[in-house]
Enzyme design. Structure first.
Site, mmCIF file in Angstrom:
data_model
loop_
_atom_site.group_PDB
_atom_site.id
_atom_site.type_symbol
_atom_site.label_atom_id
_atom_site.label_comp_id
_atom_site.label_asym_id
_atom_site.label_seq_id
_atom_site.Cartn_x
_atom_site.Cartn_y
_atom_site.Cartn_z
ATOM 1 N N ASP A 8 0.782 -1.483 0.473
ATOM 2 C CA ASP A 8 -0.588 -0.356 -0.003
ATOM 3 C C ASP A 8 0.661 1.079 0.138
ATOM 4 O O ASP A 8 0.482 2.049 0.860
ATOM 5 C CB ASP A 8 -0.977 0.050 1.210
ATOM 6 N N ASP A 46 -4.567 -0.981 -1.947
ATOM 7 C CA ASP A 46 -6.306 -1.029 -1.066
ATOM 8 C C ASP A 46 -7.039 -0.006 -2.060
ATOM 9 O O ASP A 46 -6.770 0.848 -2.750
ATOM 10 C CB ASP A 46 -6.063 0.232 -0.036
ATOM 11 N N HIS A 48 -11.073 0.390 -2.753
ATOM 12 C CA HIS A 48 -12.376 0.822 -1.763
ATOM 13 C C HIS A 48 -13.164 1.391 -2.880
ATOM 14 O O HIS A 48 -13.180 2.693 -3.727
ATOM 15 C CB HIS A 48 -11.985 1.810 -0.912
ATOM 16 N N HIS A 81 -10.162 6.897 1.569
ATOM 17 C CA HIS A 81 -9.428 7.047 1.318
ATOM 18 C C HIS A 81 -9.320 5.621 0.365
ATOM 19 O O HIS A 81 -9.922 4.634 -0.614
ATOM 20 C CB HIS A 81 -8.340 6.714 2.449
ATOM 21 N N LYS A 106 -7.249 -5.362 -2.211
ATOM 22 C CA LYS A 106 -8.374 -5.551 -1.298
ATOM 23 C C LYS A 106 -8.719 -4.058 -1.275
ATOM 24 O O LYS A 106 -9.181 -3.141 -1.377
ATOM 25 C CB LYS A 106 -6.745 -5.567 -0.239
ATOM 26 N N CYS A 151 -2.592 -2.675 7.090
ATOM 27 C CA CYS A 151 -2.256 -3.483 6.592
ATOM 28 C C CYS A 151 -1.163 -4.586 6.712
ATOM 29 O O CYS A 151 -1.269 -6.047 6.607
ATOM 30 C CB CYS A 151 -2.000 -3.826 5.146
HETATM 31 C C1 VGL Z 1 -5.200 0.457 5.968
HETATM 32 C C2 VGL Z 1 -6.832 0.902 7.112
HETATM 33 C C3 VGL Z 1 -7.589 0.959 6.207
HETATM 34 C C4 VGL Z 1 -4.173 -0.022 5.555
HETATM 35 C C5 VGL Z 1 -6.711 0.345 4.974
HETATM 36 O O1 VGL Z 1 -3.868 -0.493 4.620
HETATM 37 O O2 VGL Z 1 -3.432 -0.083 6.574
HETATM 38 N N1 VGL Z 1 -6.056 1.146 6.631
HETATM 39 N N2 VGL Z 1 -7.946 0.495 5.215
HETATM 40 ZN ZN ZN Z 2 -8.724 1.000 3.424
#
Ligand code: VGL
Ligand code: ZN
Length: 210
Positions: A8, A46, A48, A81, A106, A151
């Protein structure tokens, strides 16, 4: 065989981003410099949809940091995010992705979050990363990236559960630290699960061994 999994390194997790991890930008040169030590480089994003259930704005009256039940499991709410195909979800411009063999996404299902790069938070669905590694006889994995306490931690715990020899490159990680002590607790949990903690200079001394 081994692989480096870079977690990420996306604009929203860097200073100035929507879910900025303090000093998150400092891990990018670590990630870039270590790449030549590995034969297989993988990355995660990440990723979404705009209606994702982890976004506080999708729950009227709720704020980032609140906890809710989402489809039967507890969910921490975050600022919007890493929305698919937006600048915030893009890899950091200075992150060298030219030799990344595959990117795993993910957090795509609006009804469940996925901190781990192997499974969603309820272990209902796989991302395919576990099978990808096993098909290539990769037993040793090395992880770095953001965020250490989400993550990275959950990926490491799942990797141990799946039987991989799992190494964490600590100076290549930074954490969110929602509650004080979160980072130390995350490190403890990973250690107790049998993960091996190291620093990038431990690797840069040895040759490519993947
Ligand atoms: C994550 C919070 C929300 C991460 C992803 O990748 O660590 N943390 N979404
Ligand atoms: Zn996230």
């Amino acid at each position: 065989m081994n692989a480096l999994i870079i977690v990420d390194l996306q604009n929203d997790f860097l200073p100035g981003g929507a879910l900025a991890v303090s000093h998150g930008d400092e891990v990018i040169p670590v990630a870039n410099n270590l790449q030549r030590r590995f034969n297989l480089l993988l990355a995660t994003q990440d990723w979404h949809p705009p209606n994702h259930g982890s976004f506080a704005t999708n729950h009227p009256g709720k704020r980032p940091g609140d906890r809710i039940m989402l489809d039967g499991i507890e969910q921490i709410l975050w600022p919007v995010h890493c929305v698919q195909n937006t600048r915030g979800a893009d890899f950091a411009p200075s992150f060298d992705t030219s030799r990344i063999a595959h990117v795993f996404h993910k957090g795509i299902d609006p009804l469940i979050d996925s901190y781990s790069t192997f499974f969603d938070n309820a272990h209902r669905r796989r991302t395919g990363l576990g099978e990808y590694l096993k098909e290539r006889s990769i037993n040793d994995i090395y992880l770095l990236g953001l965020a250490l306490d989400y993550c990275v931690k959950y990926s490491v715990l799942d990797a141990r559960h799946l039987g991989f020899n799992t190494h964490i490159i600590l100076d290549g990680c930074r954490g969110i630290g929602l509650d004080s002590g979160d980072l130390d607790r995350a490190i403890d949990e990973m250690k107790r699960a049998g993960a091996i903690l190291l620093q990038s200079h431990d690797l840069s001394l040895s040759g490519k061994n993947g």
